[in-house]
Design a protein around this motif. Structure first.
Motif, PDB file in Angstrom:
ATOM      1  N   ALA A 246       0.853  -1.192   0.000  1.00 42.98           N
ATOM      2  CA  ALA A 246       0.000   0.000   0.000  1.00 42.98           C
ATOM      3  C   ALA A 246       0.888   1.240   0.000  1.00 42.98           C
ATOM      4  O   ALA A 246       2.094   1.161   0.257  1.00 42.98           O
ATOM      5  CB  ALA A 246      -0.898  -0.003   1.233  1.00 42.98           C
ATOM      6  N   LYS A 247       0.293   2.379  -0.295  1.00 40.43           N
ATOM      7  CA  LYS A 247       1.035   3.626  -0.225  1.00 40.43           C
ATOM      8  C   LYS A 247       1.539   3.847   1.197  1.00 40.43           C
ATOM      9  O   LYS A 247       0.867   3.484   2.165  1.00 40.43           O
ATOM     10  CB  LYS A 247       0.158   4.809  -0.655  1.00 40.43           C
ATOM     11  N   ASN A 290       5.144   6.268  -5.164  1.00 41.29           N
ATOM     12  CA  ASN A 290       6.407   5.589  -5.456  1.00 41.29           C
ATOM     13  C   ASN A 290       7.077   5.018  -4.215  1.00 41.29           C
ATOM     14  O   ASN A 290       8.178   4.464  -4.307  1.00 41.29           O
ATOM     15  CB  ASN A 290       7.382   6.556  -6.145  1.00 41.29           C
ATOM     16  N   VAL A 291       6.449   5.174  -3.064  1.00 46.87           N
ATOM     17  CA  VAL A 291       6.972   4.621  -1.807  1.00 46.87           C
ATOM     18  C   VAL A 291       5.867   3.765  -1.186  1.00 46.87           C
ATOM     19  O   VAL A 291       4.849   4.284  -0.733  1.00 46.87           O
ATOM     20  CB  VAL A 291       7.401   5.734  -0.831  1.00 46.87           C
ATOM     21  N   LEU A 292       6.072   2.447  -1.177  1.00 51.04           N
ATOM     22  CA  LEU A 292       5.048   1.511  -0.708  1.00 51.04           C
ATOM     23  C   LEU A 292       5.459   0.881   0.621  1.00 51.04           C
ATOM     24  O   LEU A 292       6.635   0.890   0.996  1.00 51.04           O
ATOM     25  CB  LEU A 292       4.823   0.410  -1.748  1.00 51.04           C
ATOM     26  N   ILE A 293       4.494   0.332   1.321  1.00 53.08           N
ATOM     27  CA  ILE A 293       4.744  -0.387   2.565  1.00 53.08           C
ATOM     28  C   ILE A 293       4.117  -1.770   2.469  1.00 53.08           C
ATOM     29  O   ILE A 293       2.966  -1.906   2.052  1.00 53.08           O
ATOM     30  CB  ILE A 293       4.184   0.390   3.788  1.00 53.08           C
ATOM     31  N   GLN A 294       4.883  -2.798   2.781  1.00 55.59           N
ATOM     32  CA  GLN A 294       4.383  -4.173   2.717  1.00 55.59           C
ATOM     33  C   GLN A 294       3.860  -4.627   4.083  1.00 55.59           C
ATOM     34  O   GLN A 294       4.063  -3.957   5.097  1.00 55.59           O
ATOM     35  CB  GLN A 294       5.496  -5.108   2.231  1.00 55.59           C
ATOM     36  N   VAL A 300       9.117  -0.232   0.179  1.00 55.79           N
ATOM     37  CA  VAL A 300       9.484  -0.545  -1.203  1.00 55.79           C
ATOM     38  C   VAL A 300       9.546   0.756  -2.003  1.00 55.79           C
ATOM     39  O   VAL A 300       8.620   1.568  -1.957  1.00 55.79           O
ATOM     40  CB  VAL A 300       8.464  -1.501  -1.847  1.00 55.79           C
ATOM     41  N   ILE A 301      10.640   0.953  -2.731  1.00 56.72           N
ATOM     42  CA  ILE A 301      10.829   2.142  -3.566  1.00 56.72           C
ATOM     43  C   ILE A 301      10.719   1.732  -5.029  1.00 56.72           C
ATOM     44  O   ILE A 301      11.399   0.795  -5.470  1.00 56.72           O
ATOM     45  CB  ILE A 301      12.200   2.802  -3.322  1.00 56.72           C
ATOM     46  N   ILE A 302       9.869   2.424  -5.791  1.00 60.90           N
ATOM     47  CA  ILE A 302       9.690   2.108  -7.211  1.00 60.90           C
ATOM     48  C   ILE A 302       9.830   3.373  -8.063  1.00 60.90           C
ATOM     49  O   ILE A 302       9.826   4.482  -7.529  1.00 60.90           O
ATOM     50  CB  ILE A 302       8.319   1.448  -7.482  1.00 60.90           C
ATOM     51  N   ASP A 303       9.941   3.170  -9.362  1.00 64.59           N
ATOM     52  CA  ASP A 303       9.988   4.235 -10.378  1.00 64.59           C
ATOM     53  C   ASP A 303      11.249   5.088 -10.261  1.00 64.59           C
ATOM     54  O   ASP A 303      11.321   6.030  -9.474  1.00 64.59           O
ATOM     55  CB  ASP A 303       8.753   5.126 -10.301  1.00 64.59           C
ATOM     56  N   GLY A 410       7.270  16.104   3.774  1.00 62.49           N
ATOM     57  CA  GLY A 410       5.805  16.008   3.778  1.00 62.49           C
ATOM     58  C   GLY A 410       5.324  14.606   4.088  1.00 62.49           C
ATOM     59  O   GLY A 410       4.347  14.424   4.827  1.00 62.49           O
ATOM     60  N   LEU A 411       6.009  13.606   3.530  1.00 63.68           N
ATOM     61  CA  LEU A 411       5.646  12.207   3.814  1.00 63.68           C
ATOM     62  C   LEU A 411       5.825  11.893   5.300  1.00 63.68           C
ATOM     63  O   LEU A 411       4.978  11.237   5.919  1.00 63.68           O
ATOM     64  CB  LEU A 411       6.521  11.258   2.987  1.00 63.68           C
TER      65      LEU A 411
END
Length: 540
Positions: A246-247, A290-294, A300-303, A410-411
């Motif tokens: 998820a985000k 582009n920053v997900l959490i499992q 998880v970092i993507i793109d 901000g995140l």
């Protein structure tokens, strides 16, 4: 009809150039009509900028291509873009409709040189994400591995290179008809823009960046970088490992899976701080998508399409800035900013030093903690006005660094509002500065500059006198005269173009009507030239 026209170079150039020309005229007329800048004038000014930014966003979404990326690029440039425009551009995300599935499938087959069935057992026909350059599909390989396939959009390279030609003309117009060219290196800005855009078009470059980050953080068990299936990756197609999650801002997801929010925020902070403080590439687009959490708490970092770079020399500059601020050597601070090419040749360095000093002193004496929202906004506006008034320009990598820092901050606030940045950063910064060695160098610098306050007092007094109200008023009048001069040039050029157009219309289209229009535009041109000449004579 419009869908077909957007692939026509003349149509795209005409829309883009006319849009910018319209904005320039609107800004000129606004400044000529408003001599006194009170609160009401500023509100009108911000309303105009928001209107222009909204119009820009609508055209960008319709035309796609470079306009979307330019909007995102300009959204990082607080060194010269107005805040009202930037705020509106932040809503300009990749809001584009996806290309057809048949095109995406044919693009994969062209890239691989054979039917998709040779490699895939399943390919969903609806993309899970669509952006201005590519769109992503979920699929399964022959061995059952789930993958994400990123495919470049239909004719995207062609569209981008059409827009590059239009942007070159736009930059020339801005340089000739506005004051902006005097306080910004537009040629360098254009080169940066083309470099950044062209690099994002190359999926081979994105693959290289993805591999770089995976190797750099292979020992970090808290952060995961998905792998790539290189044998299926080309310049137009990327095949990546599929990752569920998820985000990072989905707090309900984190609470459901009992993930420690504070520790997650700290891990994210340390991951990006490591990139910002050490030489190498940094992830320049760390938004929540582009920053997900499992489920197990792994980030998880993507793109890796948008990447910035920090060089060894940059680290040296960062440390010099910190040393200068610690020992109150603002000459060193300005000199370092000069070395970093932040300050263009004709900038007022004395004024820049004064602004930095006053801002730092306000922070140190705790004034910031007692300021209300209105006063803080005023300070921010004063700083922005100064930056806009002075020839200051940030390179693309520094602009992306600033953007990445602000997004990460901000995140962190969204994820963990009680975040203590100073506490988390202190041991890392101390080690980064070199511990006792850095402290010793500061003491040596203090001893070396012990006599500076006495020697610099006459110069400081002279600078204070030079910043008097009379000088500021003179500079304001000079800027207004330059603005009016450029306005007359713009009107004269437009009138000349209209005269040529009406002559053509008289010969080939409308006859007498065309000749009448020619006469009207000629008279207007003559009057404008006379007024322009009178204005020039009055300034001598």
């Amino acid at each position: 009809m419009q869908k077909r026209m957007k692939y026509n170079v003349v149509y795209r150039c005409a829309v883009i150039v006319w849009m910018i020309l319209k904005y320039i005229c609107q800004i000129y007329f606004f400044h000529i009509r408003h001599h006194v800048w009170d609160e009401r004038t500023r509100q009108k000014w911000n309303a105009l900028l928001r209107k222009q930014a909204k119009d820009y966003s609508e055209k960008a979404v319709r035309l796609e291509g470079v306009l979307i990326k330019v909007g995102q690029f300009l959204g990082t440039r607080a060194d010269f873009m107005p805040d009202a425009f930037i705020q509106e551009l932040r809503g300009l995300v990749d809001r584009v409709s996806p290309s057809s599935f048949s095109y995406a499938k044919s693009a994969m087959e062209k890239a691989w040189g054979e039917d998709v069935d040779k490699h895939l057992t399943e390919l969903q026909d609806k993309p899970i994400a669509a952006a201005s350059i590519g769109q992503v599909y979920r699929a399964k390989l022959k061995d059952g591995t789930t993958v994400a396939i990123k495919v470049q959009r239909y004719r995207v390279r062609e569209i981008f290179h059409m827009d590059f030609k239009a942007m070159k003309l736009v930059f020339w117009m801005i340089k000739v008809f506005t004051n902006f060219g005097k306080k910004a290196d537009l040629n360098a800005l254009y080169r940066e823009l083309i470099y950044v855009m062209d690099r994002e078009l190359d999926f081979g470059q994105e693959l290289a960046f993805g591999k770089y980050f995976k190797n750099r953080y292979k020992h970090n068990t808290s952060v995961y970088i998905p792998g790539y299936f290189e044998q299926l990756c080309t310049e137009e197609v990327l095949v990546m490992e599929w990752v569920d999650g998820a985000k990072i801002t989905n707090l309900s997801y984190m609470h459901k899976h009992r993930i420690n929010v504070m520790q997650t925020a700290k891990t994210l902070f340390e991951f990006y701080l490591d990139q910002f403080l050490h030489p190498g590439n940094f992830h320049a687009d760390p938004h929540a998508g582009n920053v997900l959490i499992q489920q197990d708490g792994t980030i998880v970092i993507i793109d890796f399409g948008m990447i910035g770079e920090i060089h060894k020399q940059d680290i040296h500059y960062f440390k010099q800035l910190i040393q200068g601020l610690i020992i109150d050597d603002y000459d060193q601070v300005v000199e370092t900013l000069d070395d970093m090419n932040f300050v263009l040749p004709n900038a007022n360095r004395g004024k820049l030093k004064k602004m930095i000093k006053e801002t730092i002193e306000m922070y140190r004496n705790g004034s910031f903690s007692h300021l209300d929202t209105h006063t803080m906004d005023t300070i921010k506006d004063d700083i922005r006005i100064f930056i806009n008034d002075q020839p200051i320009q940030i390179s693309a990598d520094y602009a992306y660094l600033g953007r990445a820092v602000s997004i990460v901050f901000g995140l962190l606030i969204s994820l963990y509002p009680d975040v203590d940045i100073e506490k988390w950063a202190r041991p890392i910064i101390k080690e980064w500065l070199g511990g006792k060695g850095f402290t010793d160098s500061i003491y040596k610098q203090i001893a070396k500059d012990a006599a500076k306050p006495i020697l610099s007092f006459p110069k400081a007094m002279l600078n204070w006198l030079e910043n008097g109200e009379k000088n500021r008023q003179w500079e304001k009048e000079k800027q207004y005269a330059q603005l009016l001069h450029h306005f007359y040039i713009l009107v004269e050029v437009i009138n000349f173009i209209l005269i040529l157009g009406s002559v053509f219309a008289g010969f080939y289209l409308y006859g007498v009507t065309g000749y009448i229009m020619t006469g009207v535009f000629t008279i207007t041109l003559v009057i404008t030239l006379m007024k322009h000449y009178q204005m020039i004579c009055s300034r001598k």
